[in-house]
Scaffold this active site. Structure first.
Site, short mmCIF file in Angstrom:
data_model
loop_
_atom_site.label_atom_id
_atom_site.label_comp_id
_atom_site.label_asym_id
_atom_site.label_seq_id
_atom_site.Cartn_x
_atom_site.Cartn_y
_atom_site.Cartn_z
N SER A 73 3.74 9.77 12.45
CA SER A 73 5.20 9.80 12.47
C SER A 73 5.73 10.38 13.77
CB SER A 73 5.71 10.62 11.29
OG SER A 73 7.11 10.50 11.17
N GLN A 91 9.17 16.17 10.63
CA GLN A 91 8.14 15.18 10.95
C GLN A 91 6.80 15.83 11.25
OE1 GLN A 91 8.97 11.81 10.45
NE2 GLN A 91 10.57 13.12 9.60
N GLU A 114 1.54 -34.95 29.35
CA GLU A 114 0.53 -33.98 28.90
C GLU A 114 -0.82 -34.64 28.60
OE1 GLU A 114 2.17 -31.67 25.69
OE2 GLU A 114 3.52 -30.59 27.06
N GLU A 161 10.02 6.19 16.71
CA GLU A 161 10.18 5.72 15.34
C GLU A 161 11.54 6.16 14.80
OE1 GLU A 161 7.84 6.18 11.04
OE2 GLU A 161 7.57 7.67 12.62
N HIS A 162 11.83 7.45 14.90
CA HIS A 162 13.12 8.00 14.47
C HIS A 162 13.83 8.61 15.68
CE1 HIS A 162 10.29 8.62 11.00
NE2 HIS A 162 11.27 8.02 10.35
N HIS A 186 4.20 16.17 8.48
CA HIS A 186 3.54 14.96 8.00
C HIS A 186 2.06 14.93 8.36
CE1 HIS A 186 6.24 12.23 6.01
NE2 HIS A 186 7.17 12.36 6.94
N ASP A 237 14.76 8.74 5.07
CA ASP A 237 13.47 8.64 4.40
C ASP A 237 13.62 8.28 2.93
OD1 ASP A 237 11.77 9.08 6.48
OD2 ASP A 237 11.41 11.18 6.06
N GLN A 275 -11.01 0.06 1.47
CA GLN A 275 -11.45 -0.77 0.34
C GLN A 275 -10.27 -1.42 -0.38
OE1 GLN A 275 -11.92 2.48 0.70
NE2 GLN A 275 -11.70 3.63 -1.21
N ASN A 333 -3.56 6.07 6.22
CA ASN A 333 -4.29 6.84 7.23
C ASN A 333 -4.95 5.90 8.25
OD1 ASN A 333 -6.59 5.81 6.01
ND2 ASN A 333 -7.04 7.69 4.88
N HIS A 346 -0.17 -39.60 21.01
CA HIS A 346 1.18 -39.13 20.70
C HIS A 346 2.21 -40.18 21.13
CE1 HIS A 346 -0.63 -35.23 20.05
NE2 HIS A 346 0.55 -34.65 19.84
N TYR A 351 0.84 -1.19 0.00
CA TYR A 351 0.00 0.00 0.00
C TYR A 351 0.88 1.24 0.00
CZ TYR A 351 -3.79 3.21 0.96
OH TYR A 351 -4.71 4.24 0.86
#
Length: 423
Positions: A229, A251, A407, A319-320, A254, A353, A183, A206, A412, A121
């Site tokens: 971000s 950042q 067990e 994240e960064h 964003h 990036d 979708q 998003n 088994h 995506y």
């Protein structure tokens, strides 16, 4: 953007991506509609949500050719060079299958197999992200995935951005769909008349994309639930305030929910950075978004010691992370939780990036405590290999049967003992 001195863990700001009840219901409705009506549902939601009416959401060869006409040679060369850097970095991550033979003849091992099909995506709509194409496609290709599909929301003119199409074609990708949001995730996960389902979905988006990925997880694999971000800059009094401020804003532009945080041992730097942030905000094209981010989720933490500053960084698990101190390399071993670590003045976050090579799809919302950047392993699966010899069965069969009975699994135990009777 407040300056907070000697903060404790309760004062640290975080943005957690959960979504509202209404958003979750909307996503479920979209997913169910796509499962039921396939192509027709995707086209209907594209018209309703993206305000674009499409006869077909599969990108044509003519659209790709037009994209090449719209992008200049310099940018094409930059995309090609960035792709080389990214491929070189990720090629070093690939692991090979292995087997080992023990003295009693037992063979054990692990087989690495690339996934058959992945859906990538790429966010879009008002913005273009060819870098996301490179960062998602290349590790999948290095892993050996045969079918790679791209989905990205169309612009108002019904086409994808030229940079996205060119980046995809430079990597040899031909199955590209003009569809976005929940979708698109549903179409990739469950398939339609046009789209064959995939095994894994990666890439940020998003809140609706994030929620949709959460809903389809289990039917397909996903990389992560990406939130807004984040950047944390760890700095001492050797850092330049203008550069720190610029990186924080990189950042903030964003997303209004993006988090930009400075952690420093210098109160004077903190005050200078705050002034610089608001000074540099004004001329930014996305100043409204950046200002909202800075004022809602931005912060400056001032500590008395470097040890406390590092504790805050690890607590935030950003994240960064940029380390802008006198000797950043000396601190690297003390950083336990961060998606990507940028060392020194010239390692500005945008370098990662777009161009350096490591992946920019990174764990957010503090998940760097237990998650890693997107990598080649994300596009491969592992199978264990077990070949027991007769000698090994004689040595260990009764132990296995005893463990099974511990067990309460008699069948088994008998499966093993049946073989021992013939030895």
């Amino acid at each position: 953007m407040n300056i907070i001195q000697n903060p404790d863990s309760t004062s640290l700001k975080r943005t957690i991506e959960q979504g509202t009840a209404d958003q979750r219901i909307a996503v479920l409705d979209i997913i169910n509609e796509v499962r039921k009506n396939g192509d027709a549902a995707i086209k209907a939601y594209t018209e309703k949500l993206d305000r674009v009416s499409l006869r077909s959401f599969l990108v044509t060869e003519e659209e790709v050719e037009q994209a090449y006409k719209e992008i200049n040679e310099e940018l094409l060369t930059i995309i090609q060079e960035a792709a080389c850097n990214i491929r070189d970095f990720h090629s070093r991550q690939k692991r090979e299958s292995w087997m080992t033979t023990q003295e009693n003849g037992t063979i054990l091992g692990q087989k690495y197999t690339p996934l058959d099909a992945v859906g990538l995506y790429v966010p879009g709509g008002l913005a273009a992200y060819p870098s996301s194409v490179l960062m998602n496609v290349i590790p999948a290709q290095v892993a050996g995935v045969k079918r790679i599909v791209i989905a990205s929301p169309p612009q108002e003119n019904g086409y994808l951005p030229a940079g996205v199409l060119v980046a995809a074609r430079e990597l040899g990708i031909r199955e590209i769909y003009k569809m976005g949001g929940a979708q698109a995730i549903a179409g990739l996960a469950y398939g339609t008349e046009t789209i064959e389902k995939v095994d894994k979905i990666t890439g940020p988006g998003n809140i609706y994309v994030a929620l949709a990925k959460r809903e389809v997880f289990g039917h397909v694999s996903i990389d992560m639930i990406a939130g807004p971000s984040e950047i944390v800059v760890l700095a001492d009094d050797t850092a330049k305030a203008a550069e720190v401020a610029a990186d924080l804003l990189s950042q903030a532009e964003h997303d209004e929910r993006a988090s930009s945080v400075l952690v420093t041992t210098s109160l004077s730097l903190a005050r200078e950075v705050k002034k610089e942030v608001y000074k540099q905000l004004e001329p930014l094209p996305k100043s409204v978004i950046a200002r909202s981010s800075i004022e809602s989720y931005g912060a400056i933490y001032v500590t008395d010691t470097l040890d406390h500053a590092i504790d805050i960084v690890n607590e935030l698990a950003p994240e960064h992370l940029e380390i802008m101190t006198e000797d950043p390399m000396s601190l690297l071993g003390r950083i336990r939780h961060a998606g990507a670590i940028f060392l020194g003045r010239y390692s500005s976050e945008p370098i990662g990036d777009y161009f350096a090579g490591p992946n920019h799809v990174l764990p957010t919302n503090g998940t760097a405590r237990f998650s890693s950047p997107l990598n080649v392993d994300d596009f491969m699966k592992k199978s264990s290999i077990i070949s027991y010899s007769q000698q090994a069965m004689l040595e260990n069969g009764r132990k296995v049967a005893a463990f099974a009975r511990l067990e309460g699994l008699e069948a088994h135990a008998r499966a093993v003992e049946l073989r021992l009777e013939d030895l």
